[in-house]
Design a protein around this motif. Structure first.
Motif, PDB file in Angstrom:
ATOM      1  N   GLY A 118     -81.606  -4.116 -49.045  1.00 24.66           N
ATOM      2  CA  GLY A 118     -80.697  -5.176 -48.886  1.00 24.66           C
ATOM      3  C   GLY A 118     -79.623  -5.366 -50.217  1.00 24.66           C
ATOM      4  O   GLY A 118     -79.036  -6.220 -50.263  1.00 24.66           O
ATOM      5  N   GLY A 119     -80.116  -4.541 -51.285  1.00 27.49           N
ATOM      6  CA  GLY A 119     -79.072  -4.554 -52.191  1.00 27.49           C
ATOM      7  C   GLY A 119     -79.075  -5.645 -53.280  1.00 27.49           C
ATOM      8  O   GLY A 119     -78.110  -6.558 -53.414  1.00 27.49           O
ATOM      9  N   HIS A 120     -80.142  -6.089 -53.264  1.00 29.69           N
ATOM     10  CA  HIS A 120     -80.308  -7.386 -54.128  1.00 29.69           C
ATOM     11  C   HIS A 120     -79.671  -7.311 -55.672  1.00 29.69           C
ATOM     12  O   HIS A 120     -78.920  -7.874 -56.174  1.00 29.69           O
ATOM     13  CB  HIS A 120     -81.724  -7.947 -54.060  1.00 29.69           C
ATOM     14  CG  HIS A 120     -82.204  -8.501 -52.768  1.00 29.69           C
ATOM     15  ND1 HIS A 120     -83.502  -9.045 -52.770  1.00 29.69           N
ATOM     16  CD2 HIS A 120     -81.671  -8.097 -51.654  1.00 29.69           C
ATOM     17  CE1 HIS A 120     -83.691  -9.180 -51.365  1.00 29.69           C
ATOM     18  NE2 HIS A 120     -82.751  -8.928 -50.508  1.00 29.69           N
ATOM     19  N   ILE A 121     -80.637  -6.221 -56.399  1.00 28.80           N
ATOM     20  CA  ILE A 121     -80.359  -5.920 -57.884  1.00 28.80           C
ATOM     21  C   ILE A 121     -80.191  -7.186 -58.860  1.00 28.80           C
ATOM     22  O   ILE A 121     -79.504  -7.247 -59.949  1.00 28.80           O
ATOM     23  CB  ILE A 121     -78.769  -5.149 -57.763  1.00 28.80           C
ATOM     24  CG1 ILE A 121     -78.847  -4.321 -56.697  1.00 28.80           C
ATOM     25  CG2 ILE A 121     -78.843  -4.419 -59.041  1.00 28.80           C
ATOM     26  CD1 ILE A 121     -77.420  -3.478 -56.590  1.00 28.80           C
ATOM     27  N   TYR A 158     -92.010   0.107 -50.273  1.00 31.74           N
ATOM     28  CA  TYR A 158     -92.009   0.971 -51.483  1.00 31.74           C
ATOM     29  C   TYR A 158     -90.567   1.513 -51.838  1.00 31.74           C
ATOM     30  O   TYR A 158     -90.223   1.754 -53.012  1.00 31.74           O
ATOM     31  CB  TYR A 158     -93.251   1.853 -51.698  1.00 31.74           C
ATOM     32  CG  TYR A 158     -94.533   1.081 -51.629  1.00 31.74           C
ATOM     33  CD1 TYR A 158     -94.929   0.384 -52.569  1.00 31.74           C
ATOM     34  CD2 TYR A 158     -95.229   1.193 -50.489  1.00 31.74           C
ATOM     35  CE1 TYR A 158     -96.101  -0.555 -52.678  1.00 31.74           C
ATOM     36  CE2 TYR A 158     -96.389   0.373 -50.199  1.00 31.74           C
ATOM     37  CZ  TYR A 158     -96.797  -0.478 -51.135  1.00 31.74           C
ATOM     38  OH  TYR A 158     -98.095  -1.232 -51.210  1.00 31.74           O
ATOM     39  N   ARG A 159     -90.104   2.197 -50.658  1.00 31.76           N
ATOM     40  CA  ARG A 159     -88.791   2.879 -50.797  1.00 31.76           C
ATOM     41  C   ARG A 159     -87.862   1.854 -51.310  1.00 31.76           C
ATOM     42  O   ARG A 159     -87.005   2.100 -52.047  1.00 31.76           O
ATOM     43  CB  ARG A 159     -88.465   3.485 -49.445  1.00 31.76           C
ATOM     44  CG  ARG A 159     -87.157   4.172 -49.430  1.00 31.76           C
ATOM     45  CD  ARG A 159     -86.702   4.716 -48.244  1.00 31.76           C
ATOM     46  NE  ARG A 159     -86.599   3.654 -47.216  1.00 31.76           N
ATOM     47  CZ  ARG A 159     -86.326   4.047 -45.619  1.00 31.76           C
ATOM     48  NH1 ARG A 159     -86.204   5.203 -45.441  1.00 31.76           N
ATOM     49  NH2 ARG A 159     -86.163   2.749 -44.846  1.00 31.76           N
ATOM     50  N   ALA A 160     -87.900   0.679 -50.581  1.00 33.61           N
ATOM     51  CA  ALA A 160     -87.014  -0.332 -51.163  1.00 33.61           C
ATOM     52  C   ALA A 160     -87.119  -0.838 -52.677  1.00 33.61           C
ATOM     53  O   ALA A 160     -86.288  -1.004 -53.316  1.00 33.61           O
ATOM     54  CB  ALA A 160     -87.043  -1.752 -50.106  1.00 33.61           C
ATOM     55  N   VAL A 161     -88.240  -1.136 -52.918  1.00 35.52           N
ATOM     56  CA  VAL A 161     -88.773  -1.129 -54.280  1.00 35.52           C
ATOM     57  C   VAL A 161     -88.033  -0.081 -55.265  1.00 35.52           C
ATOM     58  O   VAL A 161     -87.497  -0.656 -56.296  1.00 35.52           O
ATOM     59  CB  VAL A 161     -90.038  -1.486 -54.522  1.00 35.52           C
ATOM     60  CG1 VAL A 161     -90.691  -1.676 -55.809  1.00 35.52           C
ATOM     61  CG2 VAL A 161     -90.577  -2.789 -53.807  1.00 35.52           C
ATOM     62  N   ILE A 162     -88.329   1.068 -54.944  1.00 34.87           N
ATOM     63  CA  ILE A 162     -88.003   2.254 -55.731  1.00 34.87           C
ATOM     64  C   ILE A 162     -86.076   1.795 -55.945  1.00 34.87           C
ATOM     65  O   ILE A 162     -85.604   2.181 -56.912  1.00 34.87           O
ATOM     66  CB  ILE A 162     -88.481   3.331 -55.327  1.00 34.87           C
ATOM     67  CG1 ILE A 162     -89.554   3.698 -55.263  1.00 34.87           C
ATOM     68  CG2 ILE A 162     -87.441   4.560 -55.931  1.00 34.87           C
ATOM     69  CD1 ILE A 162     -90.317   5.030 -54.574  1.00 34.87           C
ATOM     70  N   PHE A 180     -70.606  -3.751 -56.840  1.00 35.75           N
ATOM     71  CA  PHE A 180     -70.175  -3.466 -55.413  1.00 35.75           C
ATOM     72  C   PHE A 180     -70.591  -1.994 -55.062  1.00 35.75           C
ATOM     73  O   PHE A 180     -71.100  -1.863 -53.890  1.00 35.75           O
ATOM     74  CB  PHE A 180     -68.481  -3.172 -55.489  1.00 35.75           C
ATOM     75  CG  PHE A 180     -67.722  -2.569 -54.522  1.00 35.75           C
ATOM     76  CD1 PHE A 180     -67.610  -3.217 -53.186  1.00 35.75           C
ATOM     77  CD2 PHE A 180     -67.361  -1.365 -54.412  1.00 35.75           C
ATOM     78  CE1 PHE A 180     -67.037  -2.602 -52.177  1.00 35.75           C
ATOM     79  CE2 PHE A 180     -66.764  -0.677 -53.292  1.00 35.75           C
ATOM     80  CZ  PHE A 180     -66.575  -1.422 -52.185  1.00 35.75           C
ATOM     81  N   VAL A 181     -70.491  -1.105 -55.867  1.00 33.10           N
ATOM     82  CA  VAL A 181     -70.916   0.191 -55.592  1.00 33.10           C
ATOM     83  C   VAL A 181     -72.644   0.435 -55.275  1.00 33.10           C
ATOM     84  O   VAL A 181     -73.000   1.135 -54.137  1.00 33.10           O
ATOM     85  CB  VAL A 181     -70.769   1.176 -56.672  1.00 33.10           C
ATOM     86  CG1 VAL A 181     -71.464   2.563 -56.373  1.00 33.10           C
ATOM     87  CG2 VAL A 181     -69.415   1.723 -56.899  1.00 33.10           C
ATOM     88  N   LEU A 182     -73.328  -0.458 -56.124  1.00 32.54           N
ATOM     89  CA  LEU A 182     -74.786  -0.313 -55.857  1.00 32.54           C
ATOM     90  C   LEU A 182     -75.204  -1.093 -54.639  1.00 32.54           C
ATOM     91  O   LEU A 182     -76.145  -0.696 -54.162  1.00 32.54           O
ATOM     92  CB  LEU A 182     -75.396  -0.965 -57.134  1.00 32.54           C
ATOM     93  CG  LEU A 182     -75.176   0.248 -58.237  1.00 32.54           C
ATOM     94  CD1 LEU A 182     -75.705  -0.550 -59.432  1.00 32.54           C
ATOM     95  CD2 LEU A 182     -76.024   1.340 -57.917  1.00 32.54           C
ATOM     96  N   VAL A 183     -74.766  -2.300 -54.388  1.00 34.22           N
ATOM     97  CA  VAL A 183     -74.898  -2.996 -52.962  1.00 34.22           C
ATOM     98  C   VAL A 183     -74.698  -2.367 -51.965  1.00 34.22           C
ATOM     99  O   VAL A 183     -75.415  -2.177 -50.910  1.00 34.22           O
ATOM    100  CB  VAL A 183     -74.511  -4.302 -53.013  1.00 34.22           C
ATOM    101  CG1 VAL A 183     -74.598  -5.123 -51.887  1.00 34.22           C
ATOM    102  CG2 VAL A 183     -74.739  -5.281 -54.082  1.00 34.22           C
ATOM    103  N   TYR A 184     -73.498  -1.625 -51.935  1.00 35.06           N
ATOM    104  CA  TYR A 184     -73.100  -0.750 -50.837  1.00 35.06           C
ATOM    105  C   TYR A 184     -74.166   0.397 -50.737  1.00 35.06           C
ATOM    106  O   TYR A 184     -74.222   0.791 -49.458  1.00 35.06           O
ATOM    107  CB  TYR A 184     -71.753  -0.132 -51.320  1.00 35.06           C
ATOM    108  CG  TYR A 184     -71.111   0.960 -49.920  1.00 35.06           C
ATOM    109  CD1 TYR A 184     -70.493   0.481 -49.025  1.00 35.06           C
ATOM    110  CD2 TYR A 184     -71.434   2.251 -50.363  1.00 35.06           C
ATOM    111  CE1 TYR A 184     -70.012   1.262 -48.063  1.00 35.06           C
ATOM    112  CE2 TYR A 184     -70.921   3.172 -49.130  1.00 35.06           C
ATOM    113  CZ  TYR A 184     -70.171   2.722 -47.900  1.00 35.06           C
ATOM    114  OH  TYR A 184     -69.730   3.686 -47.143  1.00 35.06           O
TER     115      TYR A 184
END
Length: 271
Positions: A108-111, A40-44, A97-101
Motif C-alpha cells: 500500500g506504500g505507507h512509509i 510479511y512481504r508487505a512488512v518487509i 513518489f518513487v517509493l509509493v509507486y
C-alpha cells in the motif's frame, strides 16, 4: 451524494448499481493474517522503503549543510552551494513518489506511521497489520539514518544528523501547529488519492496516486523546513533522533513529533 451511489445508464431514467466497489472494513484483529506470507512481504517492503527514504533524504540534508558550511567552503561557495531548501524538499517529495509507486502493490506504500494510523482508524488496515507496519517503518528509519552515519561519519554529528529540531525564533506551539497542519495535508492527500469513489467519478482523468502524495510531501517541506526541518513522519523523526541521540533532538522529538500520529486523527472522518 446521489452521484456517489448510483450511475444513470440511459435516457430512459433507468439506474444501475454504483460504478465502484467499497472495500469491506478491515477487521480490528485478524489472527489469520499472521499466517499469510503477503503480510510479511508487505512488512518487509515497508521496512526497505523507509530505510531507502531516510538514507537518501538525510544524506541530502547532510550534504547540503556541508556544502554551505562557511568554515569549510569559501564565502561565495557557501552562499551558493548545495541543493538549497528547494532541493531538499524535492528529495523528500521525489523519494516518496518513487517509493509509493514501487510498494503500492505490495504494502500500500505507507512509509509513514501517520499514514498507517490514519488508514487504521478508517478501517482500511487491521490492527495487526498497522502495528507491524509501524514497527517496520521505525526500524527501517533507524537503519537508513544509521547507513548515513556510517557513510558520512565525518559530517553526521557536525551537521545535526538530519534530526528535526525547532529553529530559533519559533515557539514550541508554532512548531507543533506546523507539524499538525503538514501531517493533515499529507494524510488528507493520501485518502483523496486512493478514494474509490474519486477513481470511479474521475476515470476520464487518470491520476497516478503516488504523484499527488509526493507533491504533498514536497509542498509541506517547502513550508515547514524553516520551522522544524519538517517531520510529518514519526518514523523519519524518531529514526534521526535515535541515531543522532542529542538532547536538543530528543527534546523537540518528545514535544512535537511523537504526537503527530494522534493529532491528525480527524483526517479519516473528514474524507
Amino acid at each position: 451524494m446521489a452521484k456517489d451511489e448510483v450511475m444513470e445508464t440511459g435516457g430512459g431514467g433507468d439506474f444501475a448499481a454504483k460504478d465502484y466497489t467499497d472495500p469491506p472494513p478491515a477487521p480490528l484483529i485478524d489472527a489469520a493474517e499472521l499466517a499469510s506470507w503477503s503480510l510479511y512481504r508487505a512488512v518487509i517492503a515497508e521496512f526497505i522503503a523507509t530505510l531507502l527514504f531516510l538514507y537518501i533524504t538525510v544524506a541530502t540534508v547532510i550534504g547540503y549543510k556541508h556544502q554551505t558550511d562557511p568554515a569549510v567552503n569559501s564565502a561565495a561557495d557557501a552562499a551558493c552551494g548545495g541543493v538549497g531548501v528547494l532541493g531538499i524538499a524535492w528529495a523528500f517529495g521525489g523519494m516518496i513518489f518513487v517509493l509509493v509507486y514501487c510498494t503500492a502493490g505490495i504494502s500500500g506504500g505507507h512509509i509513514n506511521p501517520a499514514v498507517t494510523f490514519g488508514l487504521f482508524l478508517a478501517r482500511k488496515v487491521s490492527l495487526v497489520r498497522a502495528l507491524l507496519y509501524m514497527i517496520a517503518q521505525c526500524l527501517g528509519a533507524m537503519c537508513g539514518v544509521g547507513l548515513v552515519k556510517a557513510f558520512q561519519s565525518a559530517y553526521f554529528v557536525r551537521y545535526g544528523g538530519g534530526a528535526n529540531t525547532l529553529a530559533a525564533g519559533y515557539s514550541k506551539g508554532t512548531g507543533l501547529a506546523a507539524e499538525i497542519i503538514g501531517t493533515f495535508v499529507l494524510v488528507y492527500t493520501v485518502f483523496s488519492a486512493t478514494d474509490p469513489k474519486r477513481s470511479a467519478r474521475d476515470s476520464h482523468v487518470p491520476v497516478l496516486a503516488p504523484l499527488p502524495i509526493g507533491f504533498a510531501v514536497f509542498m509541506v517541506h517547502l513550508a515547514t523546513i524553516p520551522i522544524t526541518g519538517t517531520g510529518i513522519n514519526p518514523a523519519r523523526s524518531l529514526g534521526a533522533a535515535v541515531i543522532y541521540n542529542k538532547d536538543k533532538a530528543w527534546d523537540d522529538q518528545v514535544e512535537h513529533y511523537l504526537f503527530t500520529c494522534t493529532l491528525q486523527t480527524t483526517v479519516p472522518f473528514s474524507c
